[in-house]
Design a protein around this motif. Structure first.
Motif, PDB file in Angstrom:
ATOM      1  N   SER A 195       0.836   4.062  -2.875  1.00  0.00           N
ATOM      2  CA  SER A 195       0.424   5.420  -2.491  1.00  0.00           C
ATOM      3  C   SER A 195       1.355   6.482  -3.062  1.00  0.00           C
ATOM      4  CB  SER A 195       0.356   5.535  -0.964  1.00  0.00           C
ATOM      5  OG  SER A 195       1.657   5.407  -0.393  1.00  0.00           O
ATOM      6  N   LYS A 196       2.532   6.096  -3.477  1.00  0.00           N
ATOM      7  CA  LYS A 196       3.464   7.040  -4.084  1.00  0.00           C
ATOM      8  C   LYS A 196       3.139   7.290  -5.552  1.00  0.00           C
ATOM      9  CE  LYS A 196       7.238   5.532  -1.046  1.00  0.00           C
ATOM     10  NZ  LYS A 196       8.583   4.891  -0.993  1.00  0.00           N
ATOM     11  N   ILE A 248       0.835  -1.206   0.000  1.00  0.00           N
ATOM     12  CA  ILE A 248       0.000   0.000   0.000  1.00  0.00           C
ATOM     13  C   ILE A 248       0.866   1.251   0.000  1.00  0.00           C
ATOM     14  CG2 ILE A 248      -1.644   1.339   1.374  1.00  0.00           C
ATOM     15  CD1 ILE A 248      -2.923  -1.279   2.236  1.00  0.00           C
ATOM     16  N   ARG A 249       1.943   1.211   0.770  1.00  0.00           N
ATOM     17  CA  ARG A 249       2.850   2.355   0.805  1.00  0.00           C
ATOM     18  C   ARG A 249       3.486   2.583  -0.574  1.00  0.00           C
ATOM     19  NH1 ARG A 249       4.910   1.265   5.310  1.00  0.00           N
ATOM     20  NH2 ARG A 249       6.631  -0.067   4.592  1.00  0.00           N
ATOM     21  N   ASP A 300      -6.146   5.694  -6.895  1.00  0.00           N
ATOM     22  CA  ASP A 300      -6.784   5.339  -5.631  1.00  0.00           C
ATOM     23  C   ASP A 300      -6.625   3.847  -5.374  1.00  0.00           C
ATOM     24  OD1 ASP A 300      -7.755   7.965  -5.225  1.00  0.00           O
ATOM     25  OD2 ASP A 300      -9.389   7.561  -6.629  1.00  0.00           O
ATOM     26  N   TRP A 309      -6.453  -1.135  -7.590  1.00  0.00           N
ATOM     27  CA  TRP A 309      -5.776   0.139  -7.886  1.00  0.00           C
ATOM     28  C   TRP A 309      -6.430   0.768  -9.110  1.00  0.00           C
ATOM     29  CZ3 TRP A 309      -0.470   0.772 -10.625  1.00  0.00           C
ATOM     30  CH2 TRP A 309      -0.038   2.109 -10.526  1.00  0.00           C
TER      31      TRP A 309
END
Length: 582
Positions: free
Chosen positions: A93-94, A89-90, A98, A108
């Protein structure tokens, strides 16, 4: 699977060298706009998959004290262990887009540009001569899972894998028996007044268009039955953009609905792959209890991690008491290699169709009516059985092969999945008694054997684009069995018993304890791709297929599995089974 024999699709038969490895006849149409929306699904590896499978077998085995103790979605999720979710997830997130956390999967929603950047690939729009399109990586099947997440992610859906498309063939015109839901109910001892209100599901595609509603209404009118309740999960085109998918979808919908009178049928258009389809079912709080898949592709085109990801999703559904029925294919032991690519003596010449090879689905083969031949592709006028010779009563059946059906029911042995205990005795008996086999280096006798059972797939009358036509294949057999399973679920639930769930352990036990629950075949045949290899209209053949051994009721073979069901006898067996458990 399905054979479509329309001249409108004749372009498919024009052979040219493929430009796409492992994807014959697919061509790159164009690139995809970089800012276009793209959604992919990431599947985490389960750290303890054997634990889930063990529990599945306990709730699915009628001999187990835990039989029928199905779980909720929340209870199943609590059993699942994955690693690296925070890291993945990290990492996502970059990137633009969404991320939705769905437990052991992530969805995603982003752009084509972001997908291309994240996975070091390019996306192109591919087109098949039938008109079907797919947006996948190009070069085909090039996908690099980045090092930061590769240890945690087993599969990514939405970037690779073509759907299976078959080459049409001209029909034969000989003695013919036609089939409609009413005649099939007679064939399998199902009373015409058996009804249900349970939901059932079919995997489909959005390109079919809203015409499926009018075609279902016409089909119901011709069969003199009420119009079934059809619900769409996803979206539809304003009109059909793909005649192949339109015919396939109408066949599935009309026969699963026709067999399970009164059921609500959910047609799922949001999934382009079987992995995505079962993932969608897993995200539902109350998915349909029985779901049918008529599409497949070569098992060998998937990585081990992707096959394991599919197993994870199927096991989760089984734990919740959800049944998945899959067509076994229409090219015999050739499977997805229906046009005979490669060296006939090579170990990988046979390409069994996935997900029919999964040990966690009920794989369905096809039969023909003894003495009848194929009319696939013929268009018809008038009221169905008043004008045409429909199958009457408890007719004799034989395995569907090219000589009687214009397709050969798919079956054989998985190249990847090992055999599970529930079918071991039945398969061992076949291997001991059959006297003709394909070359042993081309199949593994210790692997998952399929199909599990069969239903007629010959000369199914249907409606497509307002026209009455004849179709066939295991694409028809699978939804027929799915509809029958829905009726059996209704019987079980109405009597306070658990639904079928993952049905295979029950089916093979039933074959041992109630042979009359199944109909044996009337003739032994060799499941070759084509018995007469010299016929010019067939481009290839297999010199030796598997032999049918199912003249004895409830004996298994790689053409028709355990045979076809006698519904009334099965009902009696299930009542006795659950009475003995009280």
């Amino acid at each position: 699977m399905m054979i479509i024999l329309w001249c409108i699709l004749l372009a498919c038969a024009q052979r040219t060298q493929s430009l796409v490895p492992n994807g014959p006849e697919w061509r790159i149409k164009d690139t995809v706009v970089a800012d276009a929306e793209k959604t992919i699904t990431l599947f985490f590896r389960h750290t303890q998959p054997s634990v889930l499978e063990s529990v599945l077998m306990k709730v699915s085995d009628p001999k187990s004290p835990h039989y029928g103790n199905y779980m909720s979605k929340t209870e199943v999720q609590k059993m699942i262990a994955v690693q690296g979710k925070e890291e993945v997830i990290r990492w996502l997130s970059k990137l633009p887009g969404d991320v939705e956390d769905l437990g052991d999967t992530l969805e995603w929603k982003t752009s084509v540009r972001s997908v291309e950047s994240a996975f070091s690939t390019s996306l192109c729009r591919y087109e098949h001569p039938t008109g079907q399109e797919a947006i996948l990586s190009c070069p085909y099947n090039t996908l690099a899972i980045p090092a930061p997440i590769s240890a945690f992610i087993g599969a990514i859906d939405g970037i690779t894998h073509f759907p299976l498309i078959k080459t049409p063939r001209p029909p034969r015109q000989t003695d013919i028996s036609y089939n409609v839901p009413a005649s099939i109910k007679q064939l399998y001892n199902i009373s015409s007044d058996v009804r249900t209100s349970l939901p059932q599901g079919v995997m489909g595609y959005s390109e079919v268009g809203y015409g499926i509603f009018a075609d279902l209404e016409s089909f119901s009118s011709l069969n003199n039955v009420d119009v079934p309740n059809l619900q769409i999960v996803g979206s539809l085109s304003n009109y059909s953009t793909n005649i192949y998918l339109s015919v396939e979808s109408n066949l599935d919908i009309q026969y699963i609905s026709g067999m399970a009178s009164g059921a609500t049928t959910y047609y799922f258009t949001a999934a382009a792959t079987s992995l995505k389809f079962v993932s969608i079912l897993n995200q539902m709080e109350d998915p349909p209890l029985v779901n049918s898949i008529s599409f497949g592709t070569a098992e060998s085109k998937f990585t081990e991690s992707e096959l394991e990801a599919m197993s994870q999703e199927l096991i989760k559904l089984g734990l919740r008491g959800i049944t998945i029925v899959v067509a076994s294919g229409d090219a015999g032991i050739l499977g997805a290699n229906y046009d005979c690519r490669g060296d006939p003596n090579a170990a990988d010449y046979f390409q069994p169709s996935f997900p029919a090879t999964s040990p966690f689905v009920t794989s369905v083969g096809a039969t023909s009516i003894l003495g009848s031949h194929s009319a696939i592709g013929r268009e018809m006028d008038g009221t169905i059985c008043d004008l045409y010779n429909c199958t009457q009563g408890y007719a004799e059946e034989i395995p569907a092969v090219n000589e009687n059906a214009d397709f050969t029911t798919g079956g054989g042995f998985s190249q990847f999945y090992t055999a599970r205990a529930y079918q071991q005795d039945a398969v061992d008996e076949y291997l001991k008694t059959a006297n003709k086999f394909p070359p042993t280096h081309q199949w593994n006798r210790n692997h998952r054997a399929f199909p599990d059972l069969s239903a007629t797939g010959q000369n199914l009358i249907m409606v497509n684009d307002t026209k009455v036509m004849i179709n066939g294949g295991t694409s028809g057999s699978a939804p027929i069995i799915a509809g029958v399973f829905t009726l059996l679920n209704d019987f079980l639930l109405a009597n306070g018993h658990p639904q079928l769930g993952f049905a295979n352990p029950l089916l093979y036990q039933m074959a041992r304890e109630c042979p009359n629950c199944f109909k044996g075949m009337s003739e032994n045949v060799i499941g070759e791709f084509e018995d007469r290899c010299s016929l010019p209209r067939f481009e290839c053949c297999v010199p030796q297929g598997f032999q049918s051994a199912s003249t004895r009721s409830a004996s298994w073979d790689p053409l028709t599995g355990l045979g076809t069901l006698d519904f009334g006898t099965v009902q009696s067996y299930l009542a006795s089974l659950h009475h003995g458990r009280k």
